[in-house]
Write a protein that holds these residues in place. Structure first.
Motif, short mmCIF file in Angstrom:
data_model
loop_
_atom_site.label_atom_id
_atom_site.label_comp_id
_atom_site.label_asym_id
_atom_site.label_seq_id
_atom_site.Cartn_x
_atom_site.Cartn_y
_atom_site.Cartn_z
N ASP A 6 0.49 -1.10 -0.08
CA ASP A 6 -0.55 -0.06 0.29
C ASP A 6 0.40 1.53 0.24
O ASP A 6 0.12 2.57 0.53
N THR A 7 1.92 1.09 -0.48
CA THR A 7 2.83 1.86 -0.54
C THR A 7 2.21 3.31 -1.33
O THR A 7 1.47 2.52 -2.39
N PRO A 8 2.17 4.67 -0.96
CA PRO A 8 1.34 5.70 -2.16
C PRO A 8 2.10 5.84 -3.28
O PRO A 8 3.16 5.58 -3.12
N THR A 9 1.59 5.96 -4.07
CA THR A 9 1.07 5.39 -5.35
C THR A 9 1.77 6.06 -6.66
O THR A 9 0.41 7.01 -6.49
N ILE A 10 2.55 7.30 -7.52
CA ILE A 10 2.15 8.35 -8.29
C ILE A 10 2.56 7.66 -9.74
O ILE A 10 3.74 6.79 -10.25
N LEU A 11 1.75 7.61 -10.41
CA LEU A 11 1.67 6.96 -12.33
C LEU A 11 2.46 8.57 -12.87
O LEU A 11 1.45 9.52 -12.63
N PHE A 12 3.22 8.27 -13.15
CA PHE A 12 3.62 9.28 -14.78
C PHE A 12 3.43 8.44 -16.09
O PHE A 12 3.73 7.95 -16.16
#
Ligand SMILES: [Fe+2]
Length: 301
Positions: free
Chosen positions: A197-203
Protein backbone atom coordinates in the motif's frame (compact mmCIF):
# COMPACT_ATOMS: atom_id res chain seq x y z
CA UNK A 1 17.28 27.74 -7.51
CA UNK A 2 15.68 29.96 -4.87
CA UNK A 3 16.79 29.89 -1.27
CA UNK A 4 13.33 28.76 -0.25
CA UNK A 5 13.47 25.75 -2.54
CA UNK A 6 16.75 24.58 -1.05
CA UNK A 7 15.35 24.30 2.41
CA UNK A 8 14.02 20.97 3.47
CA UNK A 9 10.46 20.99 4.71
CA UNK A 10 9.85 19.85 8.22
CA UNK A 11 7.61 16.82 8.29
CA UNK A 12 5.63 18.29 11.18
CA UNK A 13 5.14 21.54 9.27
CA UNK A 14 4.00 19.56 6.26
CA UNK A 15 1.55 17.42 8.16
CA UNK A 16 0.08 20.41 9.99
CA UNK A 17 -0.45 22.22 6.73
CA UNK A 18 -1.77 19.09 5.06
CA UNK A 19 -4.49 18.71 7.66
CA UNK A 20 -5.37 22.37 7.31
CA UNK A 21 -6.00 22.11 3.57
CA UNK A 22 -7.89 18.84 4.11
CA UNK A 23 -7.36 17.35 0.71
CA UNK A 24 -7.38 20.59 -1.25
CA UNK A 25 -4.69 22.19 -3.36
CA UNK A 26 -3.07 25.40 -2.16
CA UNK A 27 -0.59 27.53 -4.06
CA UNK A 28 1.65 29.89 -2.17
CA UNK A 29 3.86 32.71 -3.38
CA UNK A 30 7.64 32.51 -3.21
CA UNK A 31 7.78 34.13 0.21
CA UNK A 32 4.91 32.28 1.79
CA UNK A 33 6.89 29.20 2.76
CA UNK A 34 9.81 31.12 4.22
CA UNK A 35 8.43 31.30 7.74
CA UNK A 36 8.13 28.05 9.54
CA UNK A 37 9.39 25.38 11.76
CA UNK A 38 13.20 25.18 11.69
CA UNK A 39 13.08 21.56 12.73
CA UNK A 40 14.99 19.42 10.26
CA UNK A 41 13.79 16.19 8.79
CA UNK A 42 15.28 13.44 10.94
CA UNK A 43 14.47 10.50 8.77
CA UNK A 44 15.29 10.93 5.09
CA UNK A 45 12.98 8.05 4.21
CA UNK A 46 10.08 10.31 5.27
CA UNK A 47 10.65 12.74 2.41
CA UNK A 48 11.84 12.23 -1.13
CA UNK A 49 12.94 15.21 -3.21
CA UNK A 50 12.70 14.69 -6.94
CA UNK A 51 12.94 16.82 -10.08
CA UNK A 52 9.99 16.42 -12.44
CA UNK A 53 10.51 17.46 -16.06
CA UNK A 54 8.51 17.07 -19.25
CA UNK A 55 8.55 17.91 -22.94
CA UNK A 56 12.22 18.70 -23.38
CA UNK A 57 11.78 18.61 -27.20
CA UNK A 58 15.49 18.54 -27.95
CA UNK A 59 16.28 18.41 -31.69
CA UNK A 60 19.17 17.03 -33.70
CA UNK A 61 20.35 20.62 -34.23
CA UNK A 62 21.38 22.11 -30.87
CA UNK A 63 20.60 25.57 -32.27
CA UNK A 64 17.00 24.64 -33.06
CA UNK A 65 14.56 27.42 -32.13
CA UNK A 66 10.78 27.25 -31.82
CA UNK A 67 8.39 30.00 -30.68
CA UNK A 68 11.43 31.98 -29.66
CA UNK A 69 12.70 29.21 -27.34
CA UNK A 70 15.86 27.16 -27.61
CA UNK A 71 15.00 23.76 -26.06
CA UNK A 72 18.66 22.66 -26.01
CA UNK A 73 19.64 25.75 -23.99
CA UNK A 74 16.61 25.35 -21.74
CA UNK A 75 17.53 21.79 -20.82
CA UNK A 76 21.10 22.86 -20.19
CA UNK A 77 19.86 25.59 -17.83
CA UNK A 78 17.51 23.16 -16.06
CA UNK A 79 20.26 20.57 -15.58
CA UNK A 80 22.53 23.27 -14.14
CA UNK A 81 19.84 24.26 -11.63
CA UNK A 82 19.16 20.66 -10.66
CA UNK A 83 22.87 19.87 -10.46
CA UNK A 84 23.50 22.73 -8.04
CA UNK A 85 21.49 20.92 -5.37
CA UNK A 86 20.97 17.36 -6.53
CA UNK A 87 17.60 15.85 -5.67
CA UNK A 88 17.08 12.13 -5.12
CA UNK A 89 16.34 11.59 -8.80
CA UNK A 90 14.63 12.83 -11.95
CA UNK A 91 11.53 11.82 -13.85
CA UNK A 92 10.97 13.11 -17.39
CA UNK A 93 7.47 12.47 -18.72
CA UNK A 94 8.07 12.20 -22.44
CA UNK A 95 8.37 14.25 -25.61
CA UNK A 96 12.08 13.99 -25.02
CA UNK A 97 12.79 14.72 -28.69
CA UNK A 98 11.64 17.59 -30.87
CA UNK A 99 9.23 15.64 -33.05
CA UNK A 100 10.05 12.08 -34.15
CA UNK A 101 12.89 10.78 -31.99
CA UNK A 102 16.17 10.11 -33.78
CA UNK A 103 19.58 8.98 -32.64
CA UNK A 104 21.12 12.44 -32.83
CA UNK A 105 18.36 14.13 -30.81
CA UNK A 106 18.59 11.52 -28.05
CA UNK A 107 22.38 11.78 -28.20
CA UNK A 108 22.04 15.48 -27.44
CA UNK A 109 19.74 14.74 -24.50
CA UNK A 110 22.19 12.19 -23.19
CA UNK A 111 25.02 14.74 -23.31
CA UNK A 112 22.90 17.40 -21.62
CA UNK A 113 21.92 15.02 -18.81
CA UNK A 114 25.50 13.76 -18.36
CA UNK A 115 26.25 15.95 -15.28
CA UNK A 116 23.50 14.05 -13.42
CA UNK A 117 23.64 10.61 -15.03
CA UNK A 118 25.38 8.15 -12.75
CA UNK A 119 24.85 10.35 -9.72
CA UNK A 120 21.08 10.03 -9.55
CA UNK A 121 18.46 7.81 -11.19
CA UNK A 122 16.74 9.34 -14.21
CA UNK A 123 13.45 7.71 -15.18
CA UNK A 124 12.08 8.70 -18.55
CA UNK A 125 8.82 7.97 -20.31
CA UNK A 126 8.03 8.39 -23.99
CA UNK A 127 5.55 10.79 -25.56
CA UNK A 128 3.98 11.26 -28.96
CA UNK A 129 7.10 13.05 -30.17
CA UNK A 130 9.38 10.14 -29.33
CA UNK A 131 10.38 7.02 -31.18
CA UNK A 132 10.40 4.12 -28.72
CA UNK A 133 13.05 2.08 -30.52
CA UNK A 134 15.40 5.05 -30.89
CA UNK A 135 14.74 5.97 -27.26
CA UNK A 136 15.51 2.48 -25.95
CA UNK A 137 18.65 2.27 -28.07
CA UNK A 138 19.86 5.54 -26.55
CA UNK A 139 18.80 5.12 -22.94
CA UNK A 140 17.89 1.47 -22.40
CA UNK A 141 15.61 0.55 -19.55
CA UNK A 142 15.96 2.35 -16.26
CA UNK A 143 14.54 1.12 -12.97
CA UNK A 144 12.48 -2.05 -12.91
CA UNK A 145 9.61 -3.00 -15.16
CA UNK A 146 11.40 -2.58 -18.48
CA UNK A 147 10.09 -5.85 -19.88
CA UNK A 148 6.74 -5.72 -18.09
CA UNK A 149 4.64 -4.99 -21.16
CA UNK A 150 5.60 -6.02 -24.66
CA UNK A 151 6.37 -3.07 -26.96
CA UNK A 152 5.86 -0.56 -24.16
CA UNK A 153 8.40 1.20 -21.96
CA UNK A 154 7.38 0.91 -18.31
CA UNK A 155 9.41 1.81 -15.21
CA UNK A 156 8.63 0.94 -11.61
CA UNK A 157 10.67 2.23 -8.71
CA UNK A 158 10.48 2.86 -4.99
CA UNK A 159 11.48 6.38 -4.01
CA UNK A 160 11.54 6.66 -0.21
CA UNK A 161 7.95 7.07 0.95
CA UNK A 162 6.35 6.68 -2.50
CA UNK A 163 6.23 4.22 -5.39
CA UNK A 164 6.64 5.53 -8.92
CA UNK A 165 5.25 3.91 -12.03
CA UNK A 166 6.19 5.44 -15.39
CA UNK A 167 3.76 4.35 -18.08
CA UNK A 168 3.91 4.48 -21.87
CA UNK A 169 1.16 6.35 -23.74
CA UNK A 170 2.92 6.61 -27.10
CA UNK A 171 0.46 5.48 -29.77
CA UNK A 172 1.70 6.94 -33.08
CA UNK A 173 4.87 8.99 -33.48
CA UNK A 174 4.22 12.67 -34.18
CA UNK A 175 0.43 12.35 -33.83
CA UNK A 176 -1.34 13.94 -30.88
CA UNK A 177 -3.50 11.23 -29.24
CA UNK A 178 -2.05 8.58 -26.99
CA UNK A 179 -3.23 5.53 -25.08
CA UNK A 180 -2.03 2.95 -22.59
CA UNK A 181 -3.62 0.08 -24.49
CA UNK A 182 -5.34 -3.02 -23.16
CA UNK A 183 -2.20 -4.98 -22.31
CA UNK A 184 -0.58 -2.17 -20.33
CA UNK A 185 -3.83 -1.43 -18.48
CA UNK A 186 -4.16 -5.10 -17.60
CA UNK A 187 -0.54 -5.18 -16.38
CA UNK A 188 -1.13 -2.03 -14.31
CA UNK A 189 -4.23 -3.45 -12.68
CA UNK A 190 -2.42 -6.66 -11.75
CA UNK A 191 0.69 -4.83 -10.58
CA UNK A 192 -1.30 -2.48 -8.35
CA UNK A 193 -3.16 -5.43 -6.91
CA UNK A 194 0.08 -7.30 -6.15
CA UNK A 195 2.13 -4.50 -4.60
CA UNK A 196 1.83 -3.17 -1.07
CA UNK A 197 0.00 0.00 0.00
CA UNK A 198 2.90 2.40 -0.47
CA UNK A 199 1.45 5.68 -1.83
CA UNK A 200 1.82 5.47 -5.58
CA UNK A 201 2.35 8.11 -8.24
CA UNK A 202 1.75 7.35 -11.92
CA UNK A 203 3.71 9.21 -14.58
CA UNK A 204 2.56 9.37 -18.15
CA UNK A 205 2.99 11.71 -21.06
CA UNK A 206 -0.56 12.37 -22.18
CA UNK A 207 -2.84 14.43 -19.97
CA UNK A 208 -5.88 12.45 -18.80
CA UNK A 209 -9.17 13.76 -20.20
CA UNK A 210 -7.26 15.53 -23.00
CA UNK A 211 -5.53 13.38 -25.59
CA UNK A 212 -5.39 10.11 -23.62
CA UNK A 213 -7.89 7.94 -25.46
CA UNK A 214 -8.35 5.37 -22.70
CA UNK A 215 -8.66 7.81 -19.80
CA UNK A 216 -11.99 6.32 -18.69
CA UNK A 217 -10.59 2.79 -18.58
CA UNK A 218 -7.50 4.02 -16.70
CA UNK A 219 -9.68 5.65 -14.05
CA UNK A 220 -11.82 2.54 -13.73
CA UNK A 221 -8.61 0.88 -12.53
CA UNK A 222 -7.06 3.60 -10.40
CA UNK A 223 -10.07 5.44 -8.90
CA UNK A 224 -11.00 2.53 -6.56
CA UNK A 225 -7.33 1.73 -5.86
CA UNK A 226 -6.73 4.01 -2.87
CA UNK A 227 -2.95 3.63 -2.93
CA UNK A 228 -2.85 5.60 -6.20
CA UNK A 229 -2.49 9.19 -5.04
CA UNK A 230 -1.44 11.20 -8.07
CA UNK A 231 -0.99 11.19 -11.83
CA UNK A 232 1.82 13.36 -13.20
CA UNK A 233 1.78 14.17 -16.91
CA UNK A 234 3.03 16.59 -19.56
CA UNK A 235 1.87 17.00 -23.16
CA UNK A 236 -0.18 20.18 -22.75
CA UNK A 237 2.91 22.32 -21.97
CA UNK A 238 0.75 23.78 -19.23
CA UNK A 239 1.51 23.90 -15.50
CA UNK A 240 -1.61 23.11 -13.54
CA UNK A 241 -3.06 21.09 -10.68
CA UNK A 242 -6.50 19.56 -10.53
CA UNK A 243 -8.19 16.55 -9.00
CA UNK A 244 -10.29 13.65 -10.27
CA UNK A 245 -11.84 10.99 -8.03
CA UNK A 246 -9.60 12.31 -5.24
CA UNK A 247 -6.49 11.64 -7.34
CA UNK A 248 -4.20 14.64 -7.80
CA UNK A 249 -3.56 15.42 -11.47
CA UNK A 250 -0.33 17.35 -11.86
CA UNK A 251 0.43 18.68 -15.32
CA UNK A 252 4.08 19.67 -15.68
CA UNK A 253 5.28 22.68 -17.66
CA UNK A 254 7.45 21.99 -20.70
CA UNK A 255 11.20 22.43 -20.59
CA UNK A 256 11.43 23.10 -24.36
CA UNK A 257 8.80 25.76 -25.07
CA UNK A 258 5.29 26.82 -24.10
CA UNK A 259 2.22 26.88 -26.33
CA UNK A 260 0.98 30.21 -24.96
CA UNK A 261 2.72 33.17 -23.35
CA UNK A 262 0.72 32.62 -20.16
CA UNK A 263 2.67 29.46 -19.35
CA UNK A 264 6.10 29.09 -17.76
CA UNK A 265 8.88 26.98 -19.21
CA UNK A 266 10.88 25.02 -16.67
CA UNK A 267 10.72 22.16 -14.18
CA UNK A 268 9.13 21.23 -10.88
CA UNK A 269 10.87 20.29 -7.65
CA UNK A 270 8.73 17.77 -5.78
CA UNK A 271 9.03 17.02 -2.07
CA UNK A 272 7.04 13.88 -1.49
CA UNK A 273 5.87 12.21 1.69
CA UNK A 274 3.40 9.45 2.43
CA UNK A 275 0.80 12.11 3.14
CA UNK A 276 1.19 14.50 0.23
CA UNK A 277 3.54 16.61 -1.83
CA UNK A 278 5.01 20.08 -2.13
CA UNK A 279 5.75 21.24 -5.64
CA UNK A 280 7.99 24.21 -6.41
CA UNK A 281 8.08 25.67 -9.90
CA UNK A 282 11.48 26.62 -11.30
CA UNK A 283 10.90 28.67 -14.44
CA UNK A 284 13.75 29.18 -16.90
CA UNK A 285 11.61 31.01 -19.48
CA UNK A 286 8.11 31.85 -20.53
CA UNK A 287 5.83 33.48 -17.98
CA UNK A 288 7.92 33.96 -14.79
CA UNK A 289 4.96 34.89 -12.57
CA UNK A 290 4.80 31.59 -10.68
CA UNK A 291 8.56 31.01 -10.49
CA UNK A 292 9.45 29.81 -7.00
CA UNK A 293 5.83 29.28 -6.04
CA UNK A 294 5.02 26.26 -3.87
CA UNK A 295 1.84 24.25 -4.39
CA UNK A 296 0.92 21.80 -1.66
CA UNK A 297 -1.39 18.86 -2.09
CA UNK A 298 -2.57 16.21 0.33
CA UNK A 299 -3.02 12.63 -0.86
CA UNK A 300 -6.44 11.06 -0.54
CA UNK A 301 -6.84 8.58 2.32
FE1 LIG B 1 5.28 18.20 -26.06
Amino acid sequence: MSDGSKRQISRRQFLTFGLAVAGGVVALGPRADEAGDPEEVKDRSDVARWAFLSDTHVAKDPGHRFRGFYPHRNLRAVVAQIGSDLPDGLVITGDISRSRGGTEAYGNVKSLLAPITGKRPIYMGVGNHDNRDDFLRAFGNSGDGGEAVEDKHVVTALAGPVRMIVLDTLLYVNTFPGSLGREQRSWLETYLHMCDDTPTILFLHHAPRADLLDTRRLFEIIAPCRKVKAVVCGHSHKYEFCESDGIQLINLPAVGYNFTGAQPVGWVEARLTGQGGEFVLHAVGGNPKRDGRTTRVRWRA
